[in-house]
Design an enzyme around this catalytic site. Structure first.
Site, PDB file in Angstrom:
ATOM      1  N   ARG A   1       0.844  -1.207   0.000  1.00 29.35           N
ATOM      2  CA  ARG A   1       0.000   0.000   0.000  1.00 29.35           C
ATOM      3  C   ARG A   1       0.877   1.255   0.000  1.00 29.35           C
ATOM      4  O   ARG A   1       0.573   2.256  -0.651  1.00 29.35           O
ATOM      5  CB  ARG A   1      -0.881   0.029   1.253  1.00 29.35           C
ATOM      6  CG  ARG A   1      -1.938  -1.049   1.295  1.00 29.35           C
ATOM      7  CD  ARG A   1      -2.867  -0.825   2.494  1.00 29.35           C
ATOM      8  NE  ARG A   1      -3.705  -1.987   2.756  1.00 29.35           N
ATOM      9  CZ  ARG A   1      -4.782  -2.318   2.072  1.00 29.35           C
ATOM     10  NH1 ARG A   1      -5.158  -1.561   1.048  1.00 29.35           N
ATOM     11  NH2 ARG A   1      -5.483  -3.388   2.358  1.00 29.35           N
TER      12      ARG A   1
ATOM     13  N   ILE B   1      -7.343   1.440   1.013  1.00 28.03           N
ATOM     14  CA  ILE B   1      -6.997   2.088   2.281  1.00 28.03           C
ATOM     15  C   ILE B   1      -5.735   2.906   2.046  1.00 28.03           C
ATOM     16  O   ILE B   1      -4.761   2.392   1.476  1.00 28.03           O
ATOM     17  CB  ILE B   1      -6.768   1.028   3.374  1.00 28.03           C
ATOM     18  CG1 ILE B   1      -8.102   0.347   3.703  1.00 28.03           C
ATOM     19  CG2 ILE B   1      -6.140   1.644   4.619  1.00 28.03           C
ATOM     20  CD1 ILE B   1      -7.985  -0.838   4.640  1.00 28.03           C
TER      21      ILE B   1
ATOM     22  N   ASN C   1     -12.826  12.226   2.051  1.00 29.90           N
ATOM     23  CA  ASN C   1     -13.415  10.962   1.601  1.00 29.90           C
ATOM     24  C   ASN C   1     -14.924  11.064   1.682  1.00 29.90           C
ATOM     25  O   ASN C   1     -15.463  11.764   2.535  1.00 29.90           O
ATOM     26  CB  ASN C   1     -12.947   9.809   2.501  1.00 29.90           C
ATOM     27  CG  ASN C   1     -13.507   8.466   2.051  1.00 29.90           C
ATOM     28  OD1 ASN C   1     -13.538   8.164   0.848  1.00 29.90           O
ATOM     29  ND2 ASN C   1     -13.977   7.650   2.986  1.00 29.90           N
TER      30      ASN C   1
ATOM     31  N   HIS D   1     -18.391   8.647   2.105  1.00 27.99           N
ATOM     32  CA  HIS D   1     -18.756   7.313   2.553  1.00 27.99           C
ATOM     33  C   HIS D   1     -20.282   7.194   2.574  1.00 27.99           C
ATOM     34  O   HIS D   1     -20.961   8.115   3.045  1.00 27.99           O
ATOM     35  CB  HIS D   1     -18.175   7.074   3.960  1.00 27.99           C
ATOM     36  CG  HIS D   1     -18.408   5.686   4.461  1.00 27.99           C
ATOM     37  ND1 HIS D   1     -17.675   4.607   4.009  1.00 27.99           N
ATOM     38  CD2 HIS D   1     -19.303   5.189   5.342  1.00 27.99           C
ATOM     39  CE1 HIS D   1     -18.099   3.502   4.610  1.00 27.99           C
ATOM     40  NE2 HIS D   1     -19.091   3.829   5.421  1.00 27.99           N
TER      41      HIS D   1
HETATM   42  C1  GRF Z   1     -19.925   6.052  -3.300  1.00 28.79           C
HETATM   43  O1  GRF Z   1     -21.123   5.504  -2.828  1.00 28.79           O
HETATM   44  C2  GRF Z   1     -19.019   6.456  -2.184  1.00 28.79           C
HETATM   45  O2  GRF Z   1     -19.697   6.828  -1.031  1.00 28.79           O
HETATM   46  C3  GRF Z   1     -18.236   5.201  -1.924  1.00 28.79           C
HETATM   47  O3  GRF Z   1     -18.043   4.635  -3.185  1.00 28.79           O
HETATM   48  C4  GRF Z   1     -19.088   5.037  -4.062  1.00 28.79           C
HETATM   49  C5  GRF Z   1     -18.437   5.618  -5.287  1.00 28.79           C
HETATM   50  O4  GRF Z   1     -19.362   5.959  -6.262  1.00 28.79           O
HETATM   51  N1  GRF Z   1     -17.006   5.502  -1.227  1.00 28.79           N
HETATM   52  P1  GRF Z   1     -18.900   6.703  -7.595  1.00 28.79           P
HETATM   53  O5  GRF Z   1     -17.720   5.942  -8.158  1.00 28.79           O
HETATM   54  O6  GRF Z   1     -18.520   8.120  -7.242  1.00 28.79           O
HETATM   55  O7  GRF Z   1     -20.082   6.645  -8.503  1.00 28.79           O
END
Ligand code: GRF
Length: 220
Positions: free
Chosen positions: A94, A121, A135, A137
């Site tokens: 990583r 990660i 980030n 989520h």
């Molecule tokens: C999203 O739901 C984000 O929250 C998660 O991964 C997904 C990515 O979606 N971390 P995209 O590639 O931006 O359409």
């Protein structure tokens, strides 16, 4: 039978992308973004479109992707944004991958890194060299960290879930929260239908979070 869900008016405030009582200041100089994406890149698209519509004072300097099949590449090409493939399979650790990412971001003068669906990660190698990383989520953190957050929410039977943009720290999905948006869980929801509604909110808060993060960085 179709069921109509009526939200308690008390929950209306949860529709707001961010509970700020003041507008987010727009910086005079666009912030230089580096995007990390692994898949569809719809959050990256939301950022690029907001910039093109002059709704976000930013410039995407480069998009790094780790998966040769990522649809994010086509989106970058459509917006004439440089895209760089750094396939994690080509790196022994990583840390080695993160060193390569840092080299790209420094080369492009990136000021703010946005993990827009980055399914890796990140290590202190990246965070020490690029200390400002966001980030997104698909849950209301600190609930449902890690992978399959939408499935975790369904399995837990929560009635409200949502999405979060937070600063990145070495602990997974644990950094200071910038913005959240709430999304009701409907009785007929599958992981796909719920995730689709969460993503509508993600695209809103992602743009607001970059503006807010920029204001915070410029104030320091
Ligand atoms: C999203 O739901 C984000 O929250 C998660 O991964 C997904 C990515 O979606 N971390 P995209 O590639 O931006 O359409």
């Amino acid at each position: 039978m179709t069921q109509t869900i009526v939200l308690n008016p008390a929950l209306e405030s949860l529709r707001s992308p961010c509970l700020l009582n003041h507008p987010i200041p727009q910086p005079s100089k666009p912030i230089k973004l580096g995007i990390l994406a692994s898949g569809s890149g719809s959050n990256f698209e939301a950022i690029a479109q907001a910039i093109a519509a002059h709704q976000l004072a930013a410039q995407v300097e480069v998009m790094v992707y780790n998966n040769p099949e990522a649809k994010a590449l086509q989106r970058a090409q459509n917006h004439n944004i440089p895209a760089q493939l750094l396939n994690h399979r080509d790196y022994p650790s990583r840390e080695a991958l993160d060193r390569a990412i840092v080299e790209v971001f420094h080369r492009y003068g990136v000021e703010l890194v946005v993990m827009a669906g980055w399914m890796r990660i990140v290590t202190p190698v990246l965070l020490n060299a690029c200390p400002h990383v966001l980030n997104i989520h698909p849950s209301l953190l600190p609930s449902f960290k890690g992978i399959h957050a939408v499935e975790q929410a369904l399995a837990a039977g929560v009635k409200i879930t949502g999405c979060t943009v937070h600063w990145v720290v070495p602990e997974l999905d644990s950094g200071p929260i910038l913005i959240q948006a709430a999304v009701p869980v409907l009785p007929e929801d599958t992981a796909d239908t719920l995730h689709a509604r969460i993503q509508v909110q993600e695209h809103r808060i992602m743009v607001d979070a970059i503006a807010l993060a920029t204001a915070q960085l410029r104030a320091t």
